[in-house]
Design an enzyme around this catalytic site. Structure first.
Site, mmCIF file in Angstrom:
data_model
loop_
_atom_site.group_PDB
_atom_site.id
_atom_site.type_symbol
_atom_site.label_atom_id
_atom_site.label_comp_id
_atom_site.label_asym_id
_atom_site.label_seq_id
_atom_site.Cartn_x
_atom_site.Cartn_y
_atom_site.Cartn_z
ATOM 1 N N PRO A 186 0.826 -1.210 0.000
ATOM 2 C CA PRO A 186 0.000 0.000 0.000
ATOM 3 C C PRO A 186 0.857 1.254 0.000
ATOM 4 C CG PRO A 186 -0.836 -1.597 1.566
ATOM 5 C CD PRO A 186 0.492 -2.115 1.101
ATOM 6 N N GLU A 187 0.366 2.265 -0.697
ATOM 7 C CA GLU A 187 1.058 3.552 -0.738
ATOM 8 C C GLU A 187 0.545 4.432 0.397
ATOM 9 O OE1 GLU A 187 2.948 4.407 -3.913
ATOM 10 O OE2 GLU A 187 2.722 2.309 -4.484
ATOM 11 N N LYS B 139 3.638 4.890 6.001
ATOM 12 C CA LYS B 139 2.866 3.679 5.758
ATOM 13 C C LYS B 139 2.537 2.935 7.051
ATOM 14 C CE LYS B 139 4.907 3.071 1.189
ATOM 15 N NZ LYS B 139 5.553 2.132 0.265
ATOM 16 N N ASN C 56 5.702 1.774 -4.805
ATOM 17 C CA ASN C 56 6.173 1.445 -6.142
ATOM 18 C C ASN C 56 5.342 2.083 -7.251
ATOM 19 O OD1 ASN C 56 8.302 0.089 -7.372
ATOM 20 N ND2 ASN C 56 6.950 -1.541 -8.078
ATOM 21 N N ARG D 73 11.249 -4.259 -5.817
ATOM 22 C CA ARG D 73 9.957 -4.160 -6.492
ATOM 23 C C ARG D 73 10.160 -4.120 -8.012
ATOM 24 N NH1 ARG D 73 8.850 -5.829 -2.379
ATOM 25 N NH2 ARG D 73 8.193 -4.705 -0.527
#
Length: 285
Positions: A2-3, A51, A165, A255
């Site tokens: 999650p961003e 985050k 990402n 990633r």
């Protein structure tokens, strides 16, 4: 993973559901916290820091969680059937008389003193969606290692907190440079930070993350420029979007990276544009 905007939204949802209520049920389904009982404590609020999620309780305790790759918090009305995954994936239950918050697949779950929160979030850089946002400090940290690839520098939460990402790939596209460009060679890096903040703020209230605009050439309803679009034509120049596995991020948790070889200048893996190559699309910055 999650961003920052996703975590911000989760914190807002949890805060709206639990803040001001008294815990009537608590289950922390990890061995080291199995005997912890939070019943009777008042939920003071839930906040996001980068985050990380921080649920603050009366008595000076904080329930800290991190969603990592696929974790989530779901909120249900009291008596409502829980939907979010099988029961064995539940790691936390925190309920008041009216609402129940259920944490699924939480790989990080800690109970700590509120006074000790800096021990888990103090390493983070300025938060793009936080009250502590400081663009000058974020810029200083981002450029501290000029030889570091831009993509890795953006993903490093010690530089600035909240970019994952998806935003890394999209920000590099909007800057018209590849993620492998040494960050010290980036033109107008302060502009990149302004764009990052604008995008996260624009997306924090909506479930479908969008970085394109109605005026994006060739958008045709696409919400993202390059992320997840490997092999498909670039919305701007039409070149096939390229993809490289596990190329940026924390060692051991790299990633995949997406970029357009036509629009983005700079170094890239074999088969990508040469340093300084590629053509600059109309309207590029």
């Amino acid at each position: 993973m999650p961003e920052g905007d996703t975590v911000w939204m989760a914190a807002k949802r949890l805060d709206a559901a639990l803040a001001g209520g008294t815990v009537t049920r608590s289950e922390l389904r990890v061995p080291r916290l199995a005997t912890a009982d939070l019943r009777g404590r008042r939920v003071l609020g839930v906040a996001a820091r980068g985050k990380h999620l921080l649920a603050r309780l009366s008595g000076g305790l904080t329930l800290h969680s991190h969603l990592r790759m696929d974790g989530s918090w779901r909120v249900f009305a009291a008596g409502e059937r829980w939907r979010g995954g099988p029961g064995h994936q539940i790691r936390a239950v925190l309920a008041t008389e009216e609402r129940v918050a259920v944490g699924y697949r939480l790989q990080v779950l800690d109970l700590l003193r509120t006074a000790d929160e800096e021990g888990v979030v103090g390493h983070l850089g300025p938060d793009l969606l936080g009250a502590d946002w400081d663009p000058d400090e974020a810029l200083r940290r981002l450029l501290a290692d000029p030889a570091r690839p831009l993509g890795s520098a953006l993903l490093d939460q010690r530089n600035l907190a909240g970019i994952g990402n998806v935003y890394m790939a999209e920000l590099c596209f909007l800057a018209r440079t590849t993620p492998w460009l040494p960050v010290g060679e980036l033109n107008a890096p302060e502009r990149l930070l302004t764009t990052a903040k604008r995008l996260l703020e624009a997306n924090r209230e909506r479930p479908d993350r969008t970085t394109t605009t109605p005026t994006t050439p060739g958008a045709r309803g696409s919400r993202l420029h390059v992320y997840g679009r490997a092999g498909r034509p670039c919305l701007v120049c039409g070149a096939p979007v390229r993809h490289a596995d596990e190329s940026h991020g924390t060692p051991g948790r790299e990633r995949p990276t997406y970029w357009c070889p036509g629009c983005q200048r700079g170094p890239a893996p074999s088969g990508g544009p040469r340093p300084g190559g590629g053509r600059r699309p109309a309207g590029g910055r």
